[in-house]
Design a protein around this motif. Sequence first.
Motif, PDB file in Angstrom:
ATOM      1  N   GLY A  57       0.812  -1.205   0.000  1.00 23.28           N
ATOM      2  CA  GLY A  57       0.000   0.000   0.000  1.00 23.28           C
ATOM      3  C   GLY A  57       0.847   1.258   0.000  1.00 23.28           C
ATOM      4  O   GLY A  57       0.600   2.197  -0.760  1.00 23.28           O
ATOM      5  N   LEU A  58       1.876   1.305   0.838  1.00 23.14           N
ATOM      6  CA  LEU A  58       2.744   2.483   0.892  1.00 23.14           C
ATOM      7  C   LEU A  58       3.547   2.649  -0.394  1.00 23.14           C
ATOM      8  O   LEU A  58       3.869   3.770  -0.789  1.00 23.14           O
ATOM      9  CB  LEU A  58       3.692   2.391   2.091  1.00 23.14           C
ATOM     10  N   GLU A  59       3.892   1.538  -1.037  1.00 20.87           N
ATOM     11  CA  GLU A  59       4.627   1.626  -2.307  1.00 20.87           C
ATOM     12  C   GLU A  59       3.852   2.445  -3.338  1.00 20.87           C
ATOM     13  O   GLU A  59       4.441   3.134  -4.162  1.00 20.87           O
ATOM     14  CB  GLU A  59       4.904   0.232  -2.865  1.00 20.87           C
ATOM     15  N   LEU A  60       2.531   2.381  -3.280  1.00 22.44           N
ATOM     16  CA  LEU A  60       1.707   3.142  -4.220  1.00 22.44           C
ATOM     17  C   LEU A  60       1.865   4.641  -4.013  1.00 22.44           C
ATOM     18  O   LEU A  60       1.601   5.431  -4.922  1.00 22.44           O
ATOM     19  CB  LEU A  60       0.234   2.756  -4.058  1.00 22.44           C
ATOM     20  N   PHE A  61       2.287   5.033  -2.819  1.00 24.52           N
ATOM     21  CA  PHE A  61       2.393   6.453  -2.481  1.00 24.52           C
ATOM     22  C   PHE A  61       3.847   6.884  -2.282  1.00 24.52           C
ATOM     23  O   PHE A  61       4.115   7.875  -1.606  1.00 24.52           O
ATOM     24  CB  PHE A  61       1.593   6.754  -1.212  1.00 24.52           C
ATOM     25  N   ARG A  62       4.774   6.172  -2.874  1.00 25.27           N
ATOM     26  CA  ARG A  62       6.191   6.483  -2.684  1.00 25.27           C
ATOM     27  C   ARG A  62       6.515   7.919  -3.093  1.00 25.27           C
ATOM     28  O   ARG A  62       7.219   8.641  -2.379  1.00 25.27           O
ATOM     29  CB  ARG A  62       7.060   5.501  -3.475  1.00 25.27           C
ATOM     30  N   HIS A  63       6.026   8.358  -4.247  1.00 24.51           N
ATOM     31  CA  HIS A  63       6.340   9.714  -4.715  1.00 24.51           C
ATOM     32  C   HIS A  63       5.759  10.767  -3.775  1.00 24.51           C
ATOM     33  O   HIS A  63       6.408  11.785  -3.479  1.00 24.51           O
ATOM     34  CB  HIS A  63       5.804   9.924  -6.130  1.00 24.51           C
ATOM     35  N   GLU A  64       4.535  10.543  -3.311  1.00 24.79           N
ATOM     36  CA  GLU A  64       3.921  11.487  -2.377  1.00 24.79           C
ATOM     37  C   GLU A  64       4.702  11.560  -1.072  1.00 24.79           C
ATOM     38  O   GLU A  64       4.911  12.656  -0.520  1.00 24.79           O
ATOM     39  CB  GLU A  64       2.472  11.078  -2.083  1.00 24.79           C
ATOM     40  N   LEU A  65       5.147  10.415  -0.579  1.00 24.56           N
ATOM     41  CA  LEU A  65       5.905  10.386   0.668  1.00 24.56           C
ATOM     42  C   LEU A  65       7.279  11.022   0.497  1.00 24.56           C
ATOM     43  O   LEU A  65       7.776  11.698   1.405  1.00 24.56           O
ATOM     44  CB  LEU A  65       6.039   8.941   1.157  1.00 24.56           C
ATOM     45  N   ASP A  66       7.892  10.832  -0.662  1.00 22.24           N
ATOM     46  CA  ASP A  66       9.172  11.494  -0.938  1.00 22.24           C
ATOM     47  C   ASP A  66       9.008  13.011  -0.924  1.00 22.24           C
ATOM     48  O   ASP A  66       9.841  13.731  -0.359  1.00 22.24           O
ATOM     49  CB  ASP A  66       9.728  11.044  -2.289  1.00 22.24           C
ATOM     50  N   ARG A  67       7.936  13.498  -1.547  1.00 22.23           N
ATOM     51  CA  ARG A  67       7.700  14.949  -1.552  1.00 22.23           C
ATOM     52  C   ARG A  67       7.417  15.465  -0.147  1.00 22.23           C
ATOM     53  O   ARG A  67       7.900  16.539   0.236  1.00 22.23           O
ATOM     54  CB  ARG A  67       6.523  15.282  -2.487  1.00 22.23           C
ATOM     55  N   TYR A  68       6.640  14.703   0.605  1.00 18.29           N
ATOM     56  CA  TYR A  68       6.304  15.118   1.961  1.00 18.29           C
ATOM     57  C   TYR A  68       7.561  15.177   2.826  1.00 18.29           C
ATOM     58  O   TYR A  68       7.740  16.094   3.642  1.00 18.29           O
ATOM     59  CB  TYR A  68       5.297  14.143   2.563  1.00 18.29           C
ATOM     60  N   THR A  69       8.443  14.210   2.645  1.00 18.77           N
ATOM     61  CA  THR A  69       9.693  14.173   3.398  1.00 18.77           C
ATOM     62  C   THR A  69      10.583  15.346   3.037  1.00 18.77           C
ATOM     63  O   THR A  69      11.263  15.922   3.899  1.00 18.77           O
ATOM     64  CB  THR A  69      10.423  12.846   3.136  1.00 18.77           C
ATOM     65  N   GLN A  70      10.594  15.732   1.763  1.00 16.10           N
ATOM     66  CA  GLN A  70      11.393  16.887   1.357  1.00 16.10           C
ATOM     67  C   GLN A  70      10.858  18.177   1.976  1.00 16.10           C
ATOM     68  O   GLN A  70      11.633  19.090   2.291  1.00 16.10           O
ATOM     69  CB  GLN A  70      11.415  16.997  -0.177  1.00 16.10           C
ATOM     70  N   ASP A  71       9.546  18.259   2.170  1.00 17.09           N
ATOM     71  CA  ASP A  71       8.978  19.419   2.872  1.00 17.09           C
ATOM     72  C   ASP A  71       9.467  19.454   4.319  1.00 17.09           C
ATOM     73  O   ASP A  71       9.757  20.528   4.859  1.00 17.09           O
ATOM     74  CB  ASP A  71       7.450  19.369   2.842  1.00 17.09           C
ATOM     75  N   LEU A  72       9.565  18.285   4.935  1.00 22.34           N
ATOM     76  CA  LEU A  72      10.113  18.212   6.286  1.00 22.34           C
ATOM     77  C   LEU A  72      11.554  18.712   6.308  1.00 22.34           C
ATOM     78  O   LEU A  72      11.960  19.453   7.212  1.00 22.34           O
ATOM     79  CB  LEU A  72      10.067  16.768   6.791  1.00 22.34           C
ATOM     80  N   LYS A  73      12.312  18.291   5.306  1.00 25.03           N
ATOM     81  CA  LYS A  73      13.724  18.683   5.242  1.00 25.03           C
ATOM     82  C   LYS A  73      13.866  20.200   5.078  1.00 25.03           C
ATOM     83  O   LYS A  73      14.752  20.816   5.679  1.00 25.03           O
ATOM     84  CB  LYS A  73      14.403  17.964   4.082  1.00 25.03           C
TER      85      LYS A  73
END
Length: 382
Positions: free
Chosen positions: A160-176
């Motif tokens: 399930g999370l694999e389907l949202f990998r790009h979204e999670l990468d973007r969200y993590t970059q916002d954290l950074k």
Amino acid sequence: MLPSFQESVDGDDRELESSEEGGGLSDERKLERSNNSYYCLYGYQSCRLQQGVDSDDGSPCSAAAETPSSDDFSLSLVDTNLPAEAEAELRSFIARHLAKGAFFEGMGNIASVELSIPESQVGCYYCLLEPEKHAEMASSESSICSLDYVVCFLGGSEKGLELFRHELDRYTQDLKINLDAKPDDLETCVQPLLRPWFEDSVCPIQRVVQLFQEKLAFVLHAALSYTSVEVKESDERTKKDINSFLRAASLQGLVQEATMTSLCMAMNEEQCKSVVVDCSGPQPQFHNAGSNKFCEEWTQVFLNGSEGGNPFLFRQILENFKLKAIQDINNLKRFIQQAEMNHYALFKCYLFLKNCGSGDVLLKIVKVEHAEMQEAKNKENI
């Protein structure tokens, strides 16, 4: 033989439902499992020599590139909503992977972990974040102990999370970005981003389906035809949700980048108007919108999926929608190629366009690709 429309709808959905929910669970339990989410942020302090002795060929040898051992780093808890026992288990999991050198800054990983939580086994996205000032320090020729961060998002299953990998990468970059801006103010700048990760990264597709209902066909058609969409009189979250849906529904990465660029230009020149979504009233209204049978059929699939309330299922349906669109594009291109030497294939091409439900969009995509091929041939001849 390509799968039928119904087979393309049902196949991966059943597999995802199985991996997300498990067998024999009640409906209430299934809903609980799909929507529970957790987060964890660790401070990661590693001591490493940034510039070492020269290698045999005379080039500098960096000790930072070596696989770290558990003695070379420490993990400190910054924030989490996990129970204490589950957090300790997650910390052990992260430490093992750090010791193996399985972390690369800014590159998220996804795995399945077993923790002492109601779900027992859960998907885990984890990523190493190195603030900019630490990256600058890393260039100095000295042994340093830098404080980096490891962020973990847990929910659903690994698939399930694999389907949202790009979204999670973007969200993590916002954290950074927030870490770079105010590294000493985590409580107000970073922690508020940790709590809503699931709502902001996983749930937008589900919210868009619930918002538009039958009108979702207009949004699918806009995404399929590369038509720009303008959202008016909406709150910030609704606008972000719609943009996230359009980004996820785009065929970007599945067709050639040059084709996408040319198609966007062709659509803009032809239509001269964006699709406008007016959210000023109780129900959103569309202007300059188009649709077709293909998008209307897939809208019904989305609406049928609403009964389960599983946000991961909506993303799988969207991926199936894109897969079927690509299959239809490839079928049409094959029929056209065959029709150059076979009149019966030309008739098959006509029947396909008549029955596929998206002939209006497919013809434009193939037309743009053909024009690009001709342009490339002309350049080669010159």
